[in-house]
Write an enzyme that holds these catalytic residues in place. Structure first.
Site, PDB file in Angstrom:
ATOM      1  N   THR A 182      28.347  14.609  -6.710  1.00 17.76           N
ATOM      2  CA  THR A 182      29.637  14.456  -7.385  1.00 17.76           C
ATOM      3  C   THR A 182      29.389  13.781  -8.721  1.00 17.76           C
ATOM      4  O   THR A 182      28.434  13.021  -8.882  1.00 17.76           O
ATOM      5  CB  THR A 182      30.591  13.571  -6.561  1.00 17.76           C
ATOM      6  OG1 THR A 182      29.973  12.302  -6.356  1.00 17.76           O
ATOM      7  CG2 THR A 182      30.888  14.195  -5.222  1.00 17.76           C
ATOM      8  N   GLU A 326      33.090  18.337  -2.803  1.00 19.50           N
ATOM      9  CA  GLU A 326      33.147  18.181  -1.352  1.00 19.50           C
ATOM     10  C   GLU A 326      33.750  19.383  -0.641  1.00 19.50           C
ATOM     11  O   GLU A 326      33.632  19.514   0.582  1.00 19.50           O
ATOM     12  CB  GLU A 326      33.994  16.935  -0.990  1.00 19.50           C
ATOM     13  CG  GLU A 326      33.360  15.605  -1.336  1.00 19.50           C
ATOM     14  CD  GLU A 326      33.620  15.150  -2.783  1.00 19.50           C
ATOM     15  OE1 GLU A 326      33.970  16.014  -3.627  1.00 19.50           O
ATOM     16  OE2 GLU A 326      33.471  13.952  -3.064  1.00 19.50           O
ATOM     17  N   LYS A 436      51.163   1.162  -6.799  1.00 21.29           N
ATOM     18  CA  LYS A 436      51.905   0.881  -5.574  1.00 21.29           C
ATOM     19  C   LYS A 436      52.887  -0.233  -5.855  1.00 21.29           C
ATOM     20  O   LYS A 436      52.502  -1.367  -6.087  1.00 21.29           O
ATOM     21  CB  LYS A 436      50.933   0.483  -4.459  1.00 21.29           C
ATOM     22  CG  LYS A 436      50.136   1.695  -3.982  1.00 21.29           C
ATOM     23  CD  LYS A 436      48.792   1.333  -3.404  1.00 21.29           C
ATOM     24  CE  LYS A 436      48.014   2.616  -3.146  1.00 21.29           C
ATOM     25  NZ  LYS A 436      46.574   2.463  -3.361  1.00 21.29           N
ATOM     26  N   TRP A 441      55.100   4.666  -4.286  1.00 19.10           N
ATOM     27  CA  TRP A 441      54.047   4.998  -5.250  1.00 19.10           C
ATOM     28  C   TRP A 441      54.664   5.504  -6.550  1.00 19.10           C
ATOM     29  O   TRP A 441      55.635   6.262  -6.552  1.00 19.10           O
ATOM     30  CB  TRP A 441      53.136   6.091  -4.688  1.00 19.10           C
ATOM     31  CG  TRP A 441      52.193   5.610  -3.625  1.00 19.10           C
ATOM     32  CD1 TRP A 441      52.135   4.365  -3.072  1.00 19.10           C
ATOM     33  CD2 TRP A 441      51.173   6.370  -2.973  1.00 19.10           C
ATOM     34  NE1 TRP A 441      51.155   4.297  -2.126  1.00 19.10           N
ATOM     35  CE2 TRP A 441      50.539   5.517  -2.031  1.00 19.10           C
ATOM     36  CE3 TRP A 441      50.723   7.676  -3.080  1.00 19.10           C
ATOM     37  CZ2 TRP A 441      49.489   5.936  -1.223  1.00 19.10           C
ATOM     38  CZ3 TRP A 441      49.681   8.095  -2.275  1.00 19.10           C
ATOM     39  CH2 TRP A 441      49.061   7.229  -1.360  1.00 19.10           C
TER      40      TRP A 441
END
Lengths: 550, 550
Positions: A182, A326, A436, A441
């Site tokens: 990654t 992934e 948050k 959110w």
């Protein structure tokens, strides 16, 4: 136990060679266009496999590549995993310390390297020889080897004199076939392994109607680098479909891409938005024949609506796809549902701009901060969890990451998304950037996009700052335009955000800065912003009581 | 060990329910059309799964179905394997002794049975109760149970009161999900098990461009029975693609099929040639609107060229596919290669009439009598060997068959085929019918087709008769037309065959018979012909010395 034979890549190559021996694999190189057909490709790949076996590999050893997109690189795609070895594609754009870390972590035993990239690799290898100590040899992707301190041999010498047939072994399907790290915007890069089965599954899945299907009349040109998640798996699926391949070679300019599209009759191409922005500019100024081009796949980051319109106007369908290292990588494709074919154009654009519909064979869920699944209403959002046969269930040698980033067999993607009534997934924010506040959110990304759309704003970054009562509150960092009145700008932006968002989304403060810091890959470096501005005093006492979420 | 999550059917149902809750699953029944959508279908399937679990199944038990094509049958397709049980579709057209053998061999614990088929099943069960001793209950596919000696409950009662949500378990991918017996023209029927992975693989593979891809604007009507290799896997792939399903119910007549195509806007349908011959006759005599129909899939036996022409003339693409119970079933599809799109129509028809191009993901080889692979020249032939992730590698409880019918991981199909330069596979004969003469093979099927084309021949069967020198020699059994001159017919046919075939292919003798004996399924019963006519005197001394193959 009942069952079929293992899922491996071998039958895809075998089928292309058997049914389409004359179909071409074309490469742009420094020396001009190189042409093979599947028959020659299969012979050269067999020679490569024989050479790998003769060199003593084929039992799980990791063999690296450090290359642009060309047919020799493509030969390693089937040639390396086909022997039982593992193909590790290394990103040559990474800083030396990442390359050193990755080679040392993977323990590569051989690295295939482009002549033009040899100085970069040599620099990394000689600066820290220990990290390269497992590498026994470098294979330079050319006819001869330039001067170098490395123990190098030319690819053409490496495969020369090898038989053009190879007795491909029967591999188990859970044999590791690929490895890609990654990009690692934060922390060390993490390795993701692809088994034969994962690559088989991904190939089949993207060949389905709601993937990126390629047939024997298609000509596929992957501009997305082959060092980046197998060029989105397209070299494999193009082979499975019997399509012609066109590889654009080292650092193609828009003019090179336009020429390849015209001269090779490319029907499908794929790359990140930056590439297509360049091509758009070129098309505006030059007479480019796009008549062969049917689909243009965009991934890596969001496709702007203007880009979709631009290609629609030229009869090229822009298809937005989403994925991660992934997920091998395609996890969603924003093709238009058939029941939206009669919808108005703006509605269609809104859908096609999103990350897309989940690819058949995968499952996902969207989990909010309380651990609950959010409904598909296009508004509520949470973290995207995804699982399926080609989604990894672990990182390479990283047990601590495995504990954090997987749950119930799902990969926690780190993307915060909403899902609309039609099932289109939309990335709202990165999980580490979402704010948050009061148990709810707030999307930093949405606020940034809204702020950047304001005439007085050049750049904007929004971060969460710790807050005693509300946990976090948004703080906006603004790079104003030269004409902006900095005195009144904060109040103006406050009113402006209120027009579209609830009170509690409005940043508590607007701080003027000169420039938003960027990471090596050009993304906003919010971590450094948070380090510098995570000061409660910047938001303390500024949030009105009635601004709390209900 | 790296890898993704298991390949199971669950994500296909989940995706259809999530993305296409309003798309329909339509069934023709004795009581008229029944409509559900994927949302209701998923709820009913969850109820079924809960009922199965409550009844104590879900851990590998085999649950049978004895049903036509309808939505309740489709509910068992996801509902039974989804619990971890194994779906065993039983062919209700088999003779009682086969049904008894199959149920006893499979040890079915529950059988779902259509009301109209209950008398047939009851007959088989009561005639030999021992073979049914594992069956604990019969679920009648209706609202109520008719009078019966069997311990039966109505399907609607069975699933009533169950929750409409079910917590689908995480199944391993090598879990047996399906079971189907080969029709068994000779010997006992053999069971073929399908794992979750095999069904997943087959679904994905036929969704690829060179399979039978179904998208969310497709309406799929499988006329091929759901008791026959999962209706060629189409109920699974239609779900994966988000297509609408149309099930034609019990014994549909051509008029019923025409009406469903017209009223439900069917885009793709599939069945054996007999079904389409019936529909063709109906279309000739009635005004049928075929405008929605795009593709008509033909399998089970060869599609006559006239049928392809008939549907081409009506803008319906007839797609010929080949498969076996052992290949789950699709192994080849005779779609037209893109490089033949400009070929003349007759060439295209020749290709499209063949069994087709190997499905991506599979491998095959063609092996002659000496164990050598034959070249792809359209002339040489041998037995087709095939392998891949959805091709079985063993028979259920039949170790002796496993030794005979598999080699190097390949299934020996028993089909003798040639492969042309374009890769189209053509069945030349069944291996047991091919005539082995002087170390070469003679196709009985080709000779029969050639003979039947002669004006004086009504039916023809060609068998191999043992021969001391040549091992076997061909003997033709002829059913002449009323007008034929039986005296001269043999000589005439000898000359006629010589026009197209080498001397050594010409049958040594032409025997006139009244009728070719047929099996229960209507195929030529060559075994009984061989038993009756395997007399060397019929061929002895008749073959000239120069007739030997070179």
């Amino acid at each position: 136990m009942p069952g079929g034979s293992p899922q491996t890549l071998r039958p895809f190559l075998w089928r292309a060679e058997t049914l389409y021996p004359d179909t071409e694999v074309v490469s742009r190189t420094h020396e001009g266009i190189v042409r093979h057909d599947y028959a020659e490709y299969a012979e050269r790949t067999a020679q490569l496999a024989n050479a790998i076996e003769e060199a003593g590999y084929g039992d799980g050893e990791r063999l690296g590549t450090f290359c642009w997109n060309h047919s020799r690189h493509f030969e390693t795609y089937f040639g390396v995993p086909g022997t039982g070895a593992q193909l590790h594609t290394i990103n040559p754009l990474l800083p030396d310390e990442h390359i050193q870390y990755i080679v040392s972590d993977a323990q590569d035993e051989l690295i295939f390297v482009d002549e033009s990239l040899l100085p970069k690799l040599e620099g990394a290898a000689t600066a820290d020889p220990e990290s390269f100590e497992t590498v026994e040899q470098f294979i330079v992707m050319s006819d001869s080897v330039p001067e170098t301190e490395l123990d190098a041999v030319a690819y053409e010498s490496f495969i020369a004199d090898q038989p053009t047939e190879y007795d491909w072994p029967e591999l188990e399907e859970d044999r590791a076939a690929g490895l890609c790290y990654t990009s690692g915007t934060t922390g060390r890069p993490k390795g993701v392994e692809y088994t034969q089965q994962m690559l088989w599954s991904h190939t089949m899945a993207i060949q389905s109607p709601q993937g990126i299907p390629l047939d024997d009349d298609d000509v596929m040109m992957p501009v997305v680098p082959m060092f980046h998640v197998n060029a989105w798996g397209l070299p494999f699926s193009a082979t499975a479909g019997g399509a012609k391949h066109v590889y654009p070679g080292p650092q193609p300019e828009p003019a090179d891409l336009a020429k390849l599209i015209e001269e090779e009759d490319v029907t499908v191409t794929a790359g990140v938005p930056t590439v297509w922005l360049g091509l758009m500019e070129y098309i505006k100024e030059n007479d480019v024949d796009l008549s062969s081009l049917e689909r243009l796949i965009v991934g890596g980051s969001a496709a702007p609506e203007a880009m979709i319109r631009f290609f629609d106007d030229r009869d090229v369908e822009l298809v937005h796809a989403w994925g991660m290292t992934e997920t091998a990588p395609v996890g969603a494709v924003a093709s238009l549902r058939s029941d939206l074919e009669d919808a108005d154009y703006q509605t269609q654009l809104d859908k096609r701009s999103k990350q897309g519909l989940i690819t058949p064979g995968l499952e996902f869920r969207v989990i909010d901060d309380n651990g609950d699944e959010v409904p598909h209403n296009g508004e509520d959002f949470g973290e995207l969890h995804i699982r399926g046969p080609w989604v990894t269930t672990e990182y390479f040698k990283r047990p601590e990451a495995n504990e954090q980033e997987f749950e119930d067999g799902y990969l926690k993607t780190g993307d915060v998304v909403s899902v609309d009534e039609d099932g289109y997934i939309k990335i709202v924010d990165r999980a580490k950037d979402v704010i948050k506040s009061g148990g709810e959110w707030i999307s930093s990304l949405e606020l940034e996009n809204e702020l950047i759309a304001h005439d007085d704003v050049n750049e904007a970054a929004v971060i969460g700052v710790p807050h005693e009562r509300w946990q976090e509150r948004p703080l906006a960092m603004i790079v104003p335009t030269a004409d902006a009145d900095e005195e009144t700008l904060g109040d103006e932006l406050r009113e402006y955000i209120l027009e579209s968002y609830p009170k509690w989304w409005v940043p508590d403060n607007f701080v003027t800065i000169d420039e938003v810091p960027k990471t090596a890959t050009g993304k906003f470096d919010k971590k450094s912003l948070r380090d510098e501005y995570a000061d409660e005093s910047l938001v303390e006492g500024r949030v009105p009581d009635d601004a709390a979420p209900e």
